[in-house]
Design a protein around this motif. Sequence first.
Motif, PDB file in Angstrom:
ATOM      1  N   VAL A 173       0.811  -1.228   0.000  1.00  0.00           N
ATOM      2  CA  VAL A 173       0.000   0.000   0.000  1.00  0.00           C
ATOM      3  C   VAL A 173       0.840   1.272   0.000  1.00  0.00           C
ATOM      4  CG1 VAL A 173      -1.906  -1.147   1.193  1.00  0.00           C
ATOM      5  CG2 VAL A 173      -0.178   0.053   2.533  1.00  0.00           C
ATOM      6  N   GLU A 174       2.154   1.158  -0.107  1.00  0.00           N
ATOM      7  CA  GLU A 174       3.009   2.338   0.000  1.00  0.00           C
ATOM      8  C   GLU A 174       2.604   3.404  -1.015  1.00  0.00           C
ATOM      9  OE1 GLU A 174       7.752   3.556   0.006  1.00  0.00           O
ATOM     10  OE2 GLU A 174       7.148   1.468  -0.199  1.00  0.00           O
ATOM     11  N   GLY A 175       2.509   4.646  -0.550  1.00  0.00           N
ATOM     12  CA  GLY A 175       2.110   5.751  -1.403  1.00  0.00           C
ATOM     13  C   GLY A 175       0.604   5.896  -1.535  1.00  0.00           C
ATOM     14  N   ASN A 176      -0.162   5.072  -0.836  1.00  0.00           N
ATOM     15  CA  ASN A 176      -1.620   5.100  -0.942  1.00  0.00           C
ATOM     16  C   ASN A 176      -2.211   4.790   0.436  1.00  0.00           C
ATOM     17  OD1 ASN A 176      -4.277   5.005  -1.693  1.00  0.00           O
ATOM     18  ND2 ASN A 176      -3.982   3.564  -3.374  1.00  0.00           N
ATOM     19  N   LEU A 177      -2.206   5.796   1.325  1.00  0.00           N
ATOM     20  CA  LEU A 177      -2.656   5.575   2.694  1.00  0.00           C
ATOM     21  C   LEU A 177      -4.153   5.309   2.770  1.00  0.00           C
ATOM     22  CD1 LEU A 177      -0.577   8.197   4.727  1.00  0.00           C
ATOM     23  CD2 LEU A 177      -0.012   5.847   4.118  1.00  0.00           C
ATOM     24  N   LEU A 178      -4.920   5.838   1.819  1.00  0.00           N
ATOM     25  CA  LEU A 178      -6.352   5.542   1.803  1.00  0.00           C
ATOM     26  C   LEU A 178      -6.591   4.041   1.616  1.00  0.00           C
ATOM     27  CD1 LEU A 178      -7.677   8.523  -0.341  1.00  0.00           C
ATOM     28  CD2 LEU A 178      -8.233   8.077   2.045  1.00  0.00           C
ATOM     29  N   MET A 202      -1.159 -12.040   2.686  1.00  0.00           N
ATOM     30  CA  MET A 202      -1.016 -12.367   1.268  1.00  0.00           C
ATOM     31  C   MET A 202      -2.316 -12.878   0.666  1.00  0.00           C
ATOM     32  SD  MET A 202       2.681 -14.285   1.081  1.00  0.00           S
ATOM     33  CE  MET A 202       4.148 -13.518   1.770  1.00  0.00           C
ATOM     34  N   SER A 203      -3.109 -13.541   1.473  1.00  0.00           N
ATOM     35  CA  SER A 203      -4.317 -14.169   0.948  1.00  0.00           C
ATOM     36  C   SER A 203      -5.487 -13.199   0.783  1.00  0.00           C
ATOM     37  CB  SER A 203      -4.752 -15.307   1.879  1.00  0.00           C
ATOM     38  OG  SER A 203      -5.077 -14.793   3.170  1.00  0.00           O
ATOM     39  N   VAL A 204      -5.381 -11.996   1.394  1.00  0.00           N
ATOM     40  CA  VAL A 204      -6.550 -11.105   1.380  1.00  0.00           C
ATOM     41  C   VAL A 204      -6.268  -9.689   0.910  1.00  0.00           C
ATOM     42  CG1 VAL A 204      -7.741 -12.382   3.192  1.00  0.00           C
ATOM     43  CG2 VAL A 204      -6.213 -10.506   3.828  1.00  0.00           C
ATOM     44  N   VAL A 205      -5.002  -9.293   0.821  1.00  0.00           N
ATOM     45  CA  VAL A 205      -4.684  -7.902   0.514  1.00  0.00           C
ATOM     46  C   VAL A 205      -4.212  -7.760  -0.923  1.00  0.00           C
ATOM     47  CG1 VAL A 205      -3.171  -5.952   1.046  1.00  0.00           C
ATOM     48  CG2 VAL A 205      -4.160  -7.305   2.892  1.00  0.00           C
ATOM     49  N   ALA A 206      -4.809  -6.833  -1.661  1.00  0.00           N
ATOM     50  CA  ALA A 206      -4.371  -6.535  -3.027  1.00  0.00           C
ATOM     51  C   ALA A 206      -3.176  -5.609  -2.983  1.00  0.00           C
ATOM     52  CB  ALA A 206      -5.513  -5.883  -3.805  1.00  0.00           C
ATOM     53  N   ASP A 207      -2.449  -5.524  -4.095  1.00  0.00           N
ATOM     54  CA  ASP A 207      -1.305  -4.620  -4.181  1.00  0.00           C
ATOM     55  C   ASP A 207      -1.802  -3.242  -4.589  1.00  0.00           C
ATOM     56  OD1 ASP A 207       1.025  -3.247  -4.598  1.00  0.00           O
ATOM     57  OD2 ASP A 207       2.060  -4.931  -5.531  1.00  0.00           O
ATOM     58  N   ASN A 208      -1.871  -2.315  -3.622  1.00  0.00           N
ATOM     59  CA  ASN A 208      -2.380  -0.970  -3.885  1.00  0.00           C
ATOM     60  C   ASN A 208      -1.294   0.102  -3.846  1.00  0.00           C
ATOM     61  OD1 ASN A 208      -5.389  -1.286  -4.037  1.00  0.00           O
ATOM     62  ND2 ASN A 208      -5.022  -2.276  -2.075  1.00  0.00           N
ATOM     63  N   SER A 209      -0.053  -0.323  -3.896  1.00  0.00           N
ATOM     64  CA  SER A 209       1.024   0.668  -3.845  1.00  0.00           C
ATOM     65  C   SER A 209       1.023   1.494  -5.118  1.00  0.00           C
ATOM     66  CB  SER A 209       2.381  -0.026  -3.669  1.00  0.00           C
ATOM     67  OG  SER A 209       2.560  -1.022  -4.636  1.00  0.00           O
ATOM     68  N   ARG A 210       1.453   2.750  -4.986  1.00  0.00           N
ATOM     69  CA  ARG A 210       1.558   3.651  -6.135  1.00  0.00           C
ATOM     70  C   ARG A 210       2.954   4.255  -6.112  1.00  0.00           C
ATOM     71  NH1 ARG A 210      -3.349   7.737  -5.599  1.00  0.00           N
ATOM     72  NH2 ARG A 210      -2.099   8.184  -3.764  1.00  0.00           N
ATOM     73  N   PHE A 211       3.640   4.155  -7.227  1.00  0.00           N
ATOM     74  CA  PHE A 211       5.006   4.642  -7.263  1.00  0.00           C
ATOM     75  C   PHE A 211       5.224   5.515  -8.492  1.00  0.00           C
ATOM     76  CE2 PHE A 211       5.489   0.570  -4.932  1.00  0.00           C
ATOM     77  CZ  PHE A 211       6.039   1.057  -3.768  1.00  0.00           C
ATOM     78  N   SER A 212       6.307   6.255  -8.460  1.00  0.00           N
ATOM     79  CA  SER A 212       6.714   7.051  -9.613  1.00  0.00           C
ATOM     80  C   SER A 212       8.193   6.765  -9.860  1.00  0.00           C
ATOM     81  CB  SER A 212       6.513   8.547  -9.327  1.00  0.00           C
ATOM     82  OG  SER A 212       7.475   9.000  -8.380  1.00  0.00           O
ATOM     83  N   VAL A 213       8.710   7.314 -10.947  1.00  0.00           N
ATOM     84  CA  VAL A 213      10.127   7.124 -11.258  1.00  0.00           C
ATOM     85  C   VAL A 213      11.007   7.755 -10.184  1.00  0.00           C
ATOM     86  CG1 VAL A 213       9.771   6.944 -13.743  1.00  0.00           C
ATOM     87  CG2 VAL A 213      10.087   9.198 -12.710  1.00  0.00           C
ATOM     88  N   PHE A 214      10.473   8.730  -9.458  1.00  0.00           N
ATOM     89  CA  PHE A 214      11.252   9.366  -8.394  1.00  0.00           C
ATOM     90  C   PHE A 214      11.410   8.426  -7.198  1.00  0.00           C
ATOM     91  CE2 PHE A 214       9.071  12.717 -10.796  1.00  0.00           C
ATOM     92  CZ  PHE A 214      10.180  13.376 -11.280  1.00  0.00           C
ATOM     93  N   ASP A 215      10.373   7.608  -6.931  1.00  0.00           N
ATOM     94  CA  ASP A 215      10.493   6.594  -5.879  1.00  0.00           C
ATOM     95  C   ASP A 215      11.560   5.563  -6.265  1.00  0.00           C
ATOM     96  OD1 ASP A 215       8.280   7.468  -4.152  1.00  0.00           O
ATOM     97  OD2 ASP A 215       7.032   6.921  -5.851  1.00  0.00           O
TER      98      ASP A 215
END
Length: 343
Positions: A173-178, A202-215
Amino acid sequence: MQVRVEQIEEHLRHTLASVYLIAGDEPLQVMEAAAAVRKAATERGFSERDVFSVDAQFDWGVLYDAAGALSLFSDKKMLDVRMPTCKAGQSGTKALQHYLDYIPSDKILLIQSGRLDKTCKNAAWVKKLEQVGVLVQVWDLSPAQTLAWVARRMREVGLQPDNDAVRYLTERVEGNLLAAVQEIGKLSLLFGNRPVTAQNIMSVVADNSRFSVFDLAEAILAQDARRLCHIMQVLQEEETATPLLVWALADLLRQLYDGCQLVSNNQSIQGLLMRMPKTRQGLFQNALRRMARADWQLLFHHAALLDQHSKGVGQDVSRHPQRLWDEMLAMALLLAGKPVMRG
């Protein structure tokens, strides 16, 4: 005065200012800080609230009316102003300055806006607001801060995560606290106050991280290979334009080369540091020490091939899209000083 976002609850326990400006691009922290101000105002008798969304047609006259209204028989009220950016325009600036000069005793003004840029920080109304009210600037969390934030929020709802569970959820979820709040709520319903492992998540959480080239550049400088690989995976899944990624890698390479050249010639690197965020400056200086003896010819050759391959030309170019992503990952790992695994 300025109050840090993590201090707003403590501040409100002791006082309630007449004006608040909460500014930043991280929506959850802005929303929660604003909610804390609204709650404190309600508890102190400001039971009514008018919400104003500022756009090009917004009538700033509401602030003139509020500042000039008689308060003898009126109810205490909050004026909740939502600005998409910190720029109020000429009419907005005049209205805000007028309001701050004649703050009514029966009103609380709460302004939410995007991040304050240099122009806004120097605006007369923002400086005046700092004198008579409270400015809360919200910043994006660093990876370490996000890790601590996720751990705290999980425990606040009764979850008992181990360290691997916190790390795994943070990466998702990094970059997406909501999204983080949503996932933590889901985990709370599923696991209650029972211990939680990374395998459970792992069994219940989707990958909601949002990154940019700066990250990506920050992960390279920090030599965090695990985070670097995860960022590349997310960027690929989001179909980030490969020429943009190639440019970012080449740009970081040029910065590192220029910095190493300056250091080897006993020249100041301050000019380079001033062009990057403060959070990256220490990492950049560490990277310069690490790369003092780098094989620059090899690195620039690799960057040139990447540029050619991203355009579909050059020696040994592959028509398979995955090949370019593998090459970009290899380049990123080289810049991070990490071994490149060959299949």
